[in-house]
Design a protein around this motif. Sequence first.
Motif, PDB file in Angstrom:
ATOM      1  N   GLU B  23     -22.806 -20.205  -4.610  1.00  0.00           N
ATOM      2  CA  GLU B  23     -21.800 -21.133  -4.083  1.00  0.00           C
ATOM      3  C   GLU B  23     -22.254 -22.586  -4.189  1.00  0.00           C
ATOM      4  O   GLU B  23     -21.456 -23.473  -4.478  1.00  0.00           O
ATOM      5  CB  GLU B  23     -21.522 -20.774  -2.619  1.00  0.00           C
ATOM      6  N   ILE B  77     -14.641 -10.598   0.994  1.00  0.00           N
ATOM      7  CA  ILE B  77     -14.776 -12.037   0.794  1.00  0.00           C
ATOM      8  C   ILE B  77     -13.502 -12.671   1.331  1.00  0.00           C
ATOM      9  O   ILE B  77     -12.402 -12.353   0.874  1.00  0.00           O
ATOM     10  CB  ILE B  77     -14.968 -12.368  -0.700  1.00  0.00           C
ATOM     11  N   ILE B  79     -11.424 -16.095   2.211  1.00  0.00           N
ATOM     12  CA  ILE B  79     -11.404 -17.501   1.828  1.00  0.00           C
ATOM     13  C   ILE B  79     -10.457 -18.298   2.712  1.00  0.00           C
ATOM     14  O   ILE B  79      -9.343 -17.857   2.990  1.00  0.00           O
ATOM     15  CB  ILE B  79     -11.020 -17.624   0.336  1.00  0.00           C
ATOM     16  N   MET B 111     -15.740 -17.894   2.690  1.00  0.00           N
ATOM     17  CA  MET B 111     -15.960 -18.990   1.743  1.00  0.00           C
ATOM     18  C   MET B 111     -14.874 -20.046   1.898  1.00  0.00           C
ATOM     19  O   MET B 111     -13.714 -19.717   2.127  1.00  0.00           O
ATOM     20  CB  MET B 111     -15.936 -18.456   0.300  1.00  0.00           C
ATOM     21  N   THR B 113     -12.573 -23.086   0.124  1.00  0.00           N
ATOM     22  CA  THR B 113     -12.039 -23.243  -1.239  1.00  0.00           C
ATOM     23  C   THR B 113     -12.794 -24.314  -2.030  1.00  0.00           C
ATOM     24  O   THR B 113     -12.824 -24.275  -3.249  1.00  0.00           O
ATOM     25  CB  THR B 113     -10.549 -23.630  -1.218  1.00  0.00           C
ATOM     26  N   LEU B 120      -8.354 -19.162  -4.361  1.00  0.00           N
ATOM     27  CA  LEU B 120      -9.724 -18.655  -4.272  1.00  0.00           C
ATOM     28  C   LEU B 120     -10.655 -19.872  -4.275  1.00  0.00           C
ATOM     29  O   LEU B 120     -10.199 -20.997  -4.275  1.00  0.00           O
ATOM     30  CB  LEU B 120     -10.058 -17.770  -5.480  1.00  0.00           C
ATOM     31  N   SER B 121     -11.964 -19.644  -4.314  1.00  0.00           N
ATOM     32  CA  SER B 121     -12.884 -20.745  -4.570  1.00  0.00           C
ATOM     33  C   SER B 121     -13.407 -20.543  -5.989  1.00  0.00           C
ATOM     34  O   SER B 121     -13.274 -19.470  -6.563  1.00  0.00           O
ATOM     35  CB  SER B 121     -14.037 -20.739  -3.567  1.00  0.00           C
ATOM     36  N   LYS B 123     -16.202 -20.078  -7.001  1.00  0.00           N
ATOM     37  CA  LYS B 123     -17.327 -19.154  -7.084  1.00  0.00           C
ATOM     38  C   LYS B 123     -16.977 -17.750  -6.592  1.00  0.00           C
ATOM     39  O   LYS B 123     -17.858 -16.908  -6.467  1.00  0.00           O
ATOM     40  CB  LYS B 123     -18.502 -19.712  -6.276  1.00  0.00           C
ATOM     41  N   THR B 124     -15.721 -17.495  -6.310  1.00  0.00           N
ATOM     42  CA  THR B 124     -15.347 -16.176  -5.787  1.00  0.00           C
ATOM     43  C   THR B 124     -15.715 -15.063  -6.762  1.00  0.00           C
ATOM     44  O   THR B 124     -16.260 -14.031  -6.360  1.00  0.00           O
ATOM     45  CB  THR B 124     -13.839 -16.118  -5.482  1.00  0.00           C
ATOM     46  N   VAL B 141     -10.822  -9.032  -1.478  1.00  0.00           N
ATOM     47  CA  VAL B 141     -10.829 -10.484  -1.580  1.00  0.00           C
ATOM     48  C   VAL B 141      -9.580 -10.997  -0.894  1.00  0.00           C
ATOM     49  O   VAL B 141      -8.460 -10.762  -1.351  1.00  0.00           O
ATOM     50  CB  VAL B 141     -10.849 -10.959  -3.049  1.00  0.00           C
ATOM     51  N   THR B 143      -7.369 -14.013   0.047  1.00  0.00           N
ATOM     52  CA  THR B 143      -7.169 -15.401  -0.383  1.00  0.00           C
ATOM     53  C   THR B 143      -6.881 -16.292   0.824  1.00  0.00           C
ATOM     54  O   THR B 143      -6.673 -15.812   1.938  1.00  0.00           O
ATOM     55  CB  THR B 143      -5.968 -15.542  -1.338  1.00  0.00           C
TER      56      THR B 143
END
Lengths: 130, 340
Positions: B23, B77, B79, B111, B113, B120-121, B123-124, B141, B143
């Motif tokens: 990240e 994950i 976000i 994480m 954004t 997403l970011s 680095k997702t 994941v 969002t």
Amino acid sequence: MEKRIRVLVAKPGLDGHDRGAKVVARALRDAGFEVVYTGLRQTPEQIAEAALQEDVNVIAMSILSGAHPHLFPKVVDLVRKNGMDDVLIIGGGVIPETDIPALKEAGVSEVFTPGTPTGSIVDFIKANVK
Amino acid sequence: MDIVEELLKGNRLALSRAITAIENEYDDAVEIMKKLYPHTGHAFVLGITGPPGAGKSTLTDKLAKAYRAQGKTVGIIAIDPTSPFTGGAILGDRIRMNGLTMDEGVFIRSMGTRGSLGGLSHKTADAIKAMDAFGKDVIFVETVGVGQSEVDIVKAADTTMVVLIPGMGDDIQAIKAGILEIGDVFTINKADHDGADKLVRELNMMLDLDAHSEQMTQNSTEKALADQFHHLNVAKHAAGAAWRPPIQKVIASQNEGVAETIENIEKHFKYISENGILQQRRTERSKNEMLDVLHNNIGTYITRRLADTGELEEYVGQIKRRETDPYTVVADIMRDMLKE
């Protein structure tokens, strides 16, 4: 991308008073930190595990219930046991001045009591985070 | 600590540190990704998207528990948006998932954004790979709360679930382009609220129109293969039998409709596996991954060189004085660089 300071804001203990924690979380956000907010009634085990999964640089605990002499040192122990030696651990809330030396002895780096400007928490983190 | 070695051994702190390195783009991040890469490609990646407050985190919590009951390990994950002004963020998805924290078979990472606009970011995708290499069977994941057009999740997920709630607009909303086009599985959460049945009807109508218009335009769609969402077209057309996204009414907070949602997700995964669509999606993903790294590295390399030689400043001055234009400048730069 430069390193971004990540802070876990957690509420250990059974009191439902999270206004202070939310105000602090917001101030830390505005200071450019990534704040992981975990909500009310966290056990020390949950706080240490969340800190591990989120790889935070700082754990900030807020408490009203009076259980801080038991809960804060427990979190410090568990976090160190997980191998996270660098994490800065701070606390805040309704905590009598007389309790603070023992908490610091146990590894809580600083304790912020009611009336503390949020800016001084931000400054403390910036000055002491590793 | 050797992050890669420890991660592959199942050390949770190593996984956590690997994601941080990725990240923050630490110097060792590329090396970590190189070593993890051969261990990836096993996890099922489920994308969960929908508007803010739709109940994505609550549903994620319930779905994760259901997968755990099947004995599968889960990575999540989650976000949340980063402030464009301060760079700070409140990452609050864990609040709904506290019951999972002490389950060793679950690993949750929040994480921000950090400037990415697609939900997403940046680095997702790499964080997914770290969890995949760690050995997670299923990776969720979640969002950011999306509006209408944040559709990057389809590039990262095997199956994309769109979570909607009643009361967000009329039936014109349902025929607009964007996130409603990316759902492999639809979930109507808070189904005890007014308007749930109406929303189901409107979505059904939209999805039935999709199936119909695809038959009509099959040839022209085939020509659109270069489109970045080309795998979606492939997905819908493969093997002749189109996938009709199912709709499930859910009350996530009460665990109602969760088992049926899992069934829908599994049916979709079975469908894409058996029709070769999964392989096509993953091929497309590999291509995107490589091109992303390529574009990123070339861009960084050229920018750094121009900055080092002072040419960057010179070009900018010329463009500002209207002596030249960005297009001519870039054409010149490209010609010079490619000659070498």
